[in-house]
Design an enzyme around this catalytic site. Sequence first.
Site, short mmCIF file in Angstrom:
data_model
loop_
_atom_site.label_atom_id
_atom_site.label_comp_id
_atom_site.label_asym_id
_atom_site.label_seq_id
_atom_site.Cartn_x
_atom_site.Cartn_y
_atom_site.Cartn_z
CG ASN A 111 -1.54 1.28 1.22
OD1 ASN A 111 -1.52 2.54 0.55
ND2 ASN A 111 -1.98 0.95 2.67
CD GLU B 170 -3.32 -3.03 7.36
OE1 GLU B 170 -2.16 -2.41 6.59
OE2 GLU B 170 -3.58 -1.21 7.29
CG HIS C 2 -5.92 1.80 5.49
ND1 HIS C 2 -5.32 3.21 6.25
CD2 HIS C 2 -4.78 1.13 5.37
CE1 HIS C 2 -4.55 2.71 6.55
NE2 HIS C 2 -3.85 1.43 5.59
CE LYS D 194 -0.12 3.59 4.92
NZ LYS D 194 0.17 3.07 6.32
N GLY E 296 4.99 1.08 4.25
CA GLY E 296 6.68 1.71 4.81
C GLY E 296 7.59 1.04 3.71
N GLY F 48 2.82 2.25 10.67
CA GLY F 48 3.66 3.72 10.84
C GLY F 48 4.78 3.55 11.91
CD GLU G 52 -2.44 5.63 7.13
OE1 GLU G 52 -2.87 6.02 4.89
OE2 GLU G 52 -1.74 4.98 7.62
CB SER H 23 5.55 -2.14 11.82
OG SER H 23 5.11 -0.47 12.16
P1 13P Z 1 2.70 0.73 7.81
O1 13P Z 1 3.79 -0.63 7.32
O2 13P Z 1 4.09 1.27 6.94
O3 13P Z 1 3.40 0.43 9.07
O4 13P Z 1 1.84 0.86 6.44
C1 13P Z 1 1.24 -0.84 7.20
C2 13P Z 1 -0.54 -0.37 6.30
O5 13P Z 1 -1.08 0.76 6.37
C3 13P Z 1 -0.14 -0.82 5.41
O6 13P Z 1 -1.99 -0.41 4.89
#
Ligand code: 13P
Length: 251
Positions: free
Chosen positions: A9, A166, A94, A11, A234, A172, A96, A212
């Site tokens: 992802n 998640e 998601h 983002k 990330g 993150g 976010e 993560s």
């Molecule tokens: P990270 O791997 O950066 O923690 O993000 C996870 C995520 O939100 C994947 O959708």
Amino acid sequence: MRKPFIAGNWKMYKTPAETKVFFKQLLPLIEKTDIEVGICPPFIDLETAINMAKESSIGIGAQDVYWEEEGAFTGEVSPSMLFSIGCRYCIVGHSERRQYFGETDETVNKKVKALLKHQITPIVCVGESLEQREQGVTEKVCATQIKQGLQGLTPQEAEKIVIAYEPIWAIGTGKTASAEDAQETIKYIRSVLAECFGESPAQKIRIQYGGSVKPGNIKELMAQPDIDGALVGGASLKAEDFAAIINYNKK
Ligand code: 13P
């Protein structure tokens, strides 16, 4: 058996030019993979990603969708538009989007149904906040998100979706849920799916872990019986790291 599925992802990162560079680096590193690989870049990169991935088995997905077919919905993109350019997946719900853009279990449900109509695999995200984990309501939160987000699906439809567990506190932050904790919650999510759709469909639905995920922790996560893959934020932005995650099973 459930085929492992690792998806990135991106983002709100990368331009089309950066997308091209990424694929040129990634493709030679994962030539021999036998797992399913997906990448979900921003809308503006989708066509570039699809072109770059066309000689490979990588599937490309979007990060969001609107449920209507077409119309006066400024700024939105429909499932048939995604399908028309060759999108295979779409992330839905998601955290976010729930936190910053008003996504609810009700809108998740509409998006999941619209995507299934157009043969696009929804990757439905669920997970608790740190506060909810500390209050001991992780299972309750995930069960509600699953039941409401997938409400009205037939067992046949449910089998086609992917769930991403998640935990918000692990996104993150560098804090991964321990492989055992992730397994425990994911096993519970599978039991909720069995309650909603029956044991056999629940055994077919793939459930990813996200939060993560890195080259250093993927192997342990994938060794858990109910964890079928990962949704990587990330670490999916760097070709070398993402390749190392995909190649977790190789030396
Ligand atoms: P990270 O791997 O950066 O923690 O993000 C996870 C995520 O939100 C994947 O959708």
